[in-house]
Design a protein around this motif. Structure first.
Motif, PDB file in Angstrom:
ATOM      1  N   ASP A  57       2.234  -5.696   0.787  1.00  0.00           N
ATOM      2  CA  ASP A  57       2.516  -4.429   1.462  1.00  0.00           C
ATOM      3  C   ASP A  57       1.346  -3.495   1.167  1.00  0.00           C
ATOM      4  O   ASP A  57       1.179  -3.044   0.032  1.00  0.00           O
ATOM      5  CB  ASP A  57       3.827  -3.841   0.939  1.00  0.00           C
ATOM      6  N   THR A  58       0.539  -3.218   2.172  1.00  0.00           N
ATOM      7  CA  THR A  58      -0.663  -2.414   1.938  1.00  0.00           C
ATOM      8  C   THR A  58      -0.322  -1.016   1.429  1.00  0.00           C
ATOM      9  O   THR A  58      -1.030  -0.486   0.568  1.00  0.00           O
ATOM     10  CB  THR A  58      -1.506  -2.305   3.222  1.00  0.00           C
ATOM     11  N   ARG A  59       0.762  -0.420   1.927  1.00  0.00           N
ATOM     12  CA  ARG A  59       1.128   0.932   1.470  1.00  0.00           C
ATOM     13  C   ARG A  59       1.500   0.917  -0.009  1.00  0.00           C
ATOM     14  O   ARG A  59       1.118   1.803  -0.770  1.00  0.00           O
ATOM     15  CB  ARG A  59       2.275   1.481   2.316  1.00  0.00           C
ATOM     16  N   HIS A  60       2.269  -0.095  -0.412  1.00  0.00           N
ATOM     17  CA  HIS A  60       2.678  -0.199  -1.810  1.00  0.00           C
ATOM     18  C   HIS A  60       1.462  -0.397  -2.709  1.00  0.00           C
ATOM     19  O   HIS A  60       1.317   0.268  -3.746  1.00  0.00           O
ATOM     20  CB  HIS A  60       3.660  -1.366  -1.981  1.00  0.00           C
ATOM     21  N   GLN A  62      -1.726   0.253  -2.070  1.00  0.00           N
ATOM     22  CA  GLN A  62      -2.594   1.428  -2.059  1.00  0.00           C
ATOM     23  C   GLN A  62      -2.105   2.467  -3.054  1.00  0.00           C
ATOM     24  O   GLN A  62      -2.893   3.054  -3.806  1.00  0.00           O
ATOM     25  CB  GLN A  62      -2.655   2.027  -0.651  1.00  0.00           C
ATOM     26  N   ALA A  63      -0.788   2.700  -3.071  1.00  0.00           N
ATOM     27  CA  ALA A  63      -0.216   3.665  -4.012  1.00  0.00           C
ATOM     28  C   ALA A  63      -0.417   3.197  -5.451  1.00  0.00           C
ATOM     29  O   ALA A  63      -0.684   4.012  -6.348  1.00  0.00           O
ATOM     30  CB  ALA A  63       1.267   3.855  -3.714  1.00  0.00           C
ATOM     31  N   TRP A  77      -8.402  -3.480   3.259  1.00  0.00           N
ATOM     32  CA  TRP A  77      -7.040  -3.962   3.016  1.00  0.00           C
ATOM     33  C   TRP A  77      -6.647  -5.039   4.016  1.00  0.00           C
ATOM     34  O   TRP A  77      -6.835  -4.888   5.224  1.00  0.00           O
ATOM     35  CB  TRP A  77      -6.052  -2.798   3.091  1.00  0.00           C
ATOM     36  N   ASP A 107       3.626  -7.624  -4.518  1.00  0.00           N
ATOM     37  CA  ASP A 107       4.168  -6.289  -4.771  1.00  0.00           C
ATOM     38  C   ASP A 107       4.381  -6.031  -6.253  1.00  0.00           C
ATOM     39  O   ASP A 107       4.285  -4.892  -6.712  1.00  0.00           O
ATOM     40  CB  ASP A 107       5.488  -6.096  -4.013  1.00  0.00           C
TER      41      ASP A 107
END
Length: 315
Positions: A57-60, A62-63, A77, A107
């Motif tokens: 999950d790129t958003r996960h 990245q955070a 990414w 993740d």
């Protein structure tokens, strides 16, 4: 949060920068399963070096990197998850063949154990390219380390990682019946919406010890060891106990005495017959085949039916 890891980034460079990090290699990096401080210094250094980050999950992710003070441009990414792993591997291969250092993270935890990553690694190896593992957090080994599982003989040492059971009721029941015949340590993973169902089915395992570990490394971490037939009631006693992600460690079964060995064999026979025959017929045949008392086998069959949510007094 970023500021608190600045010293860690410097320490990572000091500790790991002198090692060799070849280009055109896939770095398989374990990330924390809950507590951000569980990242390794070498992982931090390689994440800083990476030309591309492949992740579930790129958003996960990245955070996660930003929490450590690491920022990568949007083009760095690559989404690689269970639904596109085979196709996304081609993009990773292209980046590697272009001489890039590609890091793969799931993740949470170690990729390729229960998370995606195995197909990607297989594709990279098949292309003759290098895969470099960076060890770290794993919910499996974390739970086993505090379960206190003691093998009763040399034959049943170590543990078997089972992972998640099938989601369909019949396949799930069959899988548990097969696992019940194994005397070694077994490690399962379970989601919160299925943990009570699993606990109910494990009632048929009687006094075998089970360690339930939930929310490992997080604020509400809990590890408890009890009998399989007590797990369901223990979970229902406090609604908080059914929350979070679970690792279920089934301890090695005690070595049976001669009489118990025959009882185990009779139970195995009965389980096989119950898959094809009505309860009373299965019990009758099992008693005739094994010489075990019919009433004992009947009570055992009733316990299994009850644990599986079936009728308590079948015709």
């Amino acid at each position: 949060m970023i500021t608190s890891f600045q010293q860690a980034l410097g320490a990572a460079r000091d500790a790991a920068a002198m090692q060799d990090y070849p280009q055109g290699a896939l770095y398989v990096v374990a990330t924390p399963i809950g507590n951000l401080a569980d990242i390794t210094l070498r992982a931090l250094h390689v994440l800083q070096l990476a030309d591309a980050i492949a992740c579930e999950d790129t958003r996960h992710s990245q955070a996660l990197l930003r929490a450590y003070g690491i920022d990568k441009p949007g083009g760095a990414w690559l989404a690689v998850h269970q639904h596109n792993e085979a196709e996304a591997a081609h993009k990773v291969l292209a980046a590697l063949q272009d001489g890039q250092r590609v890091v793969y993270v799931s993740d949470a935890g170690t990729p390729g154990v229960s998370d995606p990553g195995a197909r990607l690694v297989a594709a990279v190896r098949a292309a003759g390219l290098r895969c470099i593992p960076l060890p770290g957090a794993s919910s499996v080994t974390t739970a086993v380390s505090v379960a206190g599982c003691v093998a009763h003989d040399a034959q049943h040492g170590g543990f078997e990682f089972v992972g998640f059971l099938p989601t369909r009721a019949a396949a799930r029941r069959d899988a548990l019946q097969q696992l019940a015949r194994q005397r070694g340590c077994l490690v399962l993973l379970e989601a919160p919406h299925r943990i009570l169902d699993l606990a109910q089915q494990l009632q048929a395992w009687g006094g075998r010890q089970v360690t339930l570990a939930r929310e490992l490394t997080k604020q509400f971490e809990e590890v408890a060891t009890l009998r399989c037939d007590a797990l369901h009631d223990w979970l229902r006693a406090d609604a908080r106990r059914t929350r979070g992600e679970f690792v279920v460690v089934l301890h090695p079964d005690a070595a049976p005495a001669d009489g118990d060995e025959r009882a185990h064999a009779a139970a195995d026979t009965l389980q096989l017959l119950l898959q094809e025959l009505p309860l009373k017929t299965a019990v009758k045949l099992a008693a005739e085949l094994t010489g075990q008392p019919r009433n004992v086998l009947y009570e055992q069959a009733l316990q299994w039916k009850k644990a599986q949510g079936g009728a308590s007094d079948p015709a």
